[in-house]
Scaffold this motif. Structure first.
Motif, PDB file in Angstrom:
ATOM      1  N   SER A 167       5.429  -3.137   6.599  1.00 32.87           N
ATOM      2  CA  SER A 167       6.759  -2.576   6.363  1.00 32.87           C
ATOM      3  C   SER A 167       6.851  -1.123   6.775  1.00 32.87           C
ATOM      4  O   SER A 167       7.944  -0.592   6.977  1.00 32.87           O
ATOM      5  N   LEU A 168       5.684  -0.463   6.914  1.00 28.19           N
ATOM      6  CA  LEU A 168       5.712   0.942   7.329  1.00 28.19           C
ATOM      7  C   LEU A 168       6.323   1.104   8.713  1.00 28.19           C
ATOM      8  O   LEU A 168       6.869   2.156   9.042  1.00 28.19           O
ATOM      9  N   VAL A 169       6.250   0.072   9.524  1.00 27.59           N
ATOM     10  CA  VAL A 169       6.792   0.152  10.875  1.00 27.59           C
ATOM     11  C   VAL A 169       8.294   0.385  10.835  1.00 27.59           C
ATOM     12  O   VAL A 169       8.865   1.083  11.662  1.00 27.59           O
ATOM     13  N   ALA A 170       8.966  -0.190   9.832  1.00 21.36           N
ATOM     14  CA  ALA A 170      10.421  -0.089   9.739  1.00 21.36           C
ATOM     15  C   ALA A 170      10.876   1.225   9.105  1.00 21.36           C
ATOM     16  O   ALA A 170      12.050   1.548   9.140  1.00 21.36           O
ATOM     17  N   GLN A 171       9.944   1.976   8.505  1.00 19.87           N
ATOM     18  CA  GLN A 171      10.302   3.223   7.850  1.00 19.87           C
ATOM     19  C   GLN A 171      10.460   4.311   8.909  1.00 19.87           C
ATOM     20  O   GLN A 171       9.588   4.530   9.732  1.00 19.87           O
ATOM     21  N   LYS A 179      17.648   5.548  -0.571  1.00 21.31           N
ATOM     22  CA  LYS A 179      16.825   6.475   0.196  1.00 21.31           C
ATOM     23  C   LYS A 179      17.056   7.908  -0.274  1.00 21.31           C
ATOM     24  O   LYS A 179      17.990   8.192  -1.013  1.00 21.31           O
ATOM     25  N   LYS A 180      16.184   8.803   0.160  1.00 20.82           N
ATOM     26  CA  LYS A 180      16.330  10.219  -0.137  1.00 20.82           C
ATOM     27  C   LYS A 180      17.239  10.841   0.915  1.00 20.82           C
ATOM     28  O   LYS A 180      17.075  10.608   2.122  1.00 20.82           O
ATOM     29  N   PHE A 232       7.746   9.404   1.473  1.00 20.06           N
ATOM     30  CA  PHE A 232       7.764   9.815   2.877  1.00 20.06           C
ATOM     31  C   PHE A 232       6.733  10.919   3.116  1.00 20.06           C
ATOM     32  O   PHE A 232       6.295  11.611   2.193  1.00 20.06           O
ATOM     33  N   ILE A 233       6.328  11.056   4.364  1.00 21.75           N
ATOM     34  CA  ILE A 233       5.380  12.101   4.744  1.00 21.75           C
ATOM     35  C   ILE A 233       6.104  13.435   4.801  1.00 21.75           C
ATOM     36  O   ILE A 233       7.085  13.590   5.510  1.00 21.75           O
ATOM     37  N   GLU A 234       5.617  14.415   4.048  1.00 21.04           N
ATOM     38  CA  GLU A 234       6.216  15.743   4.056  1.00 21.04           C
ATOM     39  C   GLU A 234       5.647  16.620   5.169  1.00 21.04           C
ATOM     40  O   GLU A 234       6.365  17.357   5.823  1.00 21.04           O
ATOM     41  N   ARG A 235       4.330  16.531   5.373  1.00 23.48           N
ATOM     42  CA  ARG A 235       3.730  17.357   6.418  1.00 23.48           C
ATOM     43  C   ARG A 235       2.355  16.804   6.791  1.00 23.48           C
ATOM     44  O   ARG A 235       1.738  16.061   6.018  1.00 23.48           O
ATOM     45  N   VAL A 236       1.901  17.194   7.961  1.00 24.51           N
ATOM     46  CA  VAL A 236       0.586  16.813   8.467  1.00 24.51           C
ATOM     47  C   VAL A 236      -0.122  18.077   8.927  1.00 24.51           C
ATOM     48  O   VAL A 236       0.467  18.913   9.619  1.00 24.51           O
ATOM     49  N   MET A 270       0.850  -1.194   0.000  1.00 21.15           N
ATOM     50  CA  MET A 270       0.000   0.000   0.000  1.00 21.15           C
ATOM     51  C   MET A 270       0.881   1.237   0.000  1.00 21.15           C
ATOM     52  O   MET A 270       1.672   1.441   0.912  1.00 21.15           O
ATOM     53  N   LYS A 271       0.800   2.090  -1.028  1.00 18.74           N
ATOM     54  CA  LYS A 271       1.676   3.243  -1.164  1.00 18.74           C
ATOM     55  C   LYS A 271       0.855   4.515  -0.951  1.00 18.74           C
ATOM     56  O   LYS A 271      -0.070   4.803  -1.692  1.00 18.74           O
ATOM     57  N   PHE A 272       1.184   5.276   0.082  1.00 22.91           N
ATOM     58  CA  PHE A 272       0.479   6.508   0.367  1.00 22.91           C
ATOM     59  C   PHE A 272       1.259   7.674  -0.196  1.00 22.91           C
ATOM     60  O   PHE A 272       2.424   7.863   0.119  1.00 22.91           O
ATOM     61  N   CYS A 273       0.630   8.463  -1.053  1.00 22.44           N
ATOM     62  CA  CYS A 273       1.296   9.616  -1.637  1.00 22.44           C
ATOM     63  C   CYS A 273       0.753  10.892  -1.030  1.00 22.44           C
ATOM     64  O   CYS A 273       1.480  11.713  -0.520  1.00 22.44           O
ATOM     65  N   LYS A 274      -0.533  11.066  -1.068  1.00 17.49           N
ATOM     66  CA  LYS A 274      -1.156  12.186  -0.368  1.00 17.49           C
ATOM     67  C   LYS A 274      -2.472  11.665   0.173  1.00 17.49           C
ATOM     68  O   LYS A 274      -3.340  11.266  -0.564  1.00 17.49           O
TER      69      LYS A 274
END
Length: 227
Positions: free
Chosen positions: A29-33, A109-110, A199-203, A1-5
């Motif tokens: 896998s999000l847990v390891a990010q 990675k970035k 990656f999450i840029e902002r919330v 599952m890929k979350f972009c926005k």
């Protein structure tokens, strides 16, 4: 599952737990990010790192030496003390060099380089290449994506040219023309921010007194998903 926005509307805090549980079930896998912070400077005035340094005018100028980062170069015996409208050596610059390594495990990675602040204009190079446009203004964070400029099998050379006065007159009027001492230098921490490719840029959270709130999560890929 890929979350972009992802735009997430939550009317009850219990739904937050449900949403987070759903993320973990769909993509463990999000847990390891995670975001990795690798300091290149020290963390504050009492915990510094020595960088190569040369000032163009004033005390100890014209030769390479060492300077603690973060700091203002005048406080370390370099350059010229300037006060308010004092026009002695207005074009004073400081040149910094620092060599750093990045673990090969971070390939893919970035990689961002983050400056918490520099006084006043900063030109940044990585391995002889410009990291981006010259940053202007001395009191806020700026960063560059240097993913394509760094090496993982050898040292990387960071070069920063810092101008004490800005090339932008409006910035000088706002920050420099005041009844204060005018300092130059990288006076806040510098570090690498290493993140996954997505990656999450902002919330953004719109919280209400009732306990309800709306939450929007934005990341760097630009697509949109509503939950």
């Amino acid at each position: 599952m890929k979350f972009c926005k992802a735009c997430i509307t939550v009317y009850n805090p219990k739904r937050v737990i449900y949403f987070l549980s759903l993320l973990l079930l769909v993509s463990p896998s999000l847990v390891a990010q995670q975001t990795i912070i690798q300091y290149l400077s020290g963390t504050d005035k009492d915990h510094t790192v020595q960088w190569d340094f040369m000032c163009t005018t004033g005390r100890q100028s014209g030769k390479w030496s060492k300077i603690p980062v973060p700091s203002c170069w005048e406080m370390q015996g370099f350059g010229t003390y300037n006060y308010y409208k004092d026009e002695i050596n207005p074009d004073e610059k400081g040149f910094y060099k620092y060599n750093f390594k990045i673990s090969p495990s971070q390939k893919g990675k970035k990689i961002f380089i983050v400056f918490e602040a520099a006084m006043t204009d900063a030109e940044v190079k990585i391995n002889g290449n410009y990291a981006g446009p010259v940053h202007q203004g001395g009191f806020y964070q700026f960063k560059y994506d240097i993913t394509n400029l760094v090496h993982f099998d050898t040292f990387n050379l960071l070069e920063v040219a810092v101008s004490k006065m800005s090339g932008n007159n409006s910035i000088n009027r706002a920050e420099r023309e005041a009844d204060v001492w005018l300092f130059g230098g990288i006076f806040r921490p510098v570090y690498l921010e290493i993140v996954p490719q997505i990656f999450i840029e902002r919330v953004a959270i719109d919280a209400r007194a009732s306990g309800d709130f709306n939450m929007q999560v934005f990341n760097n890929a630009g697509a949109k998903q509503t939950v």
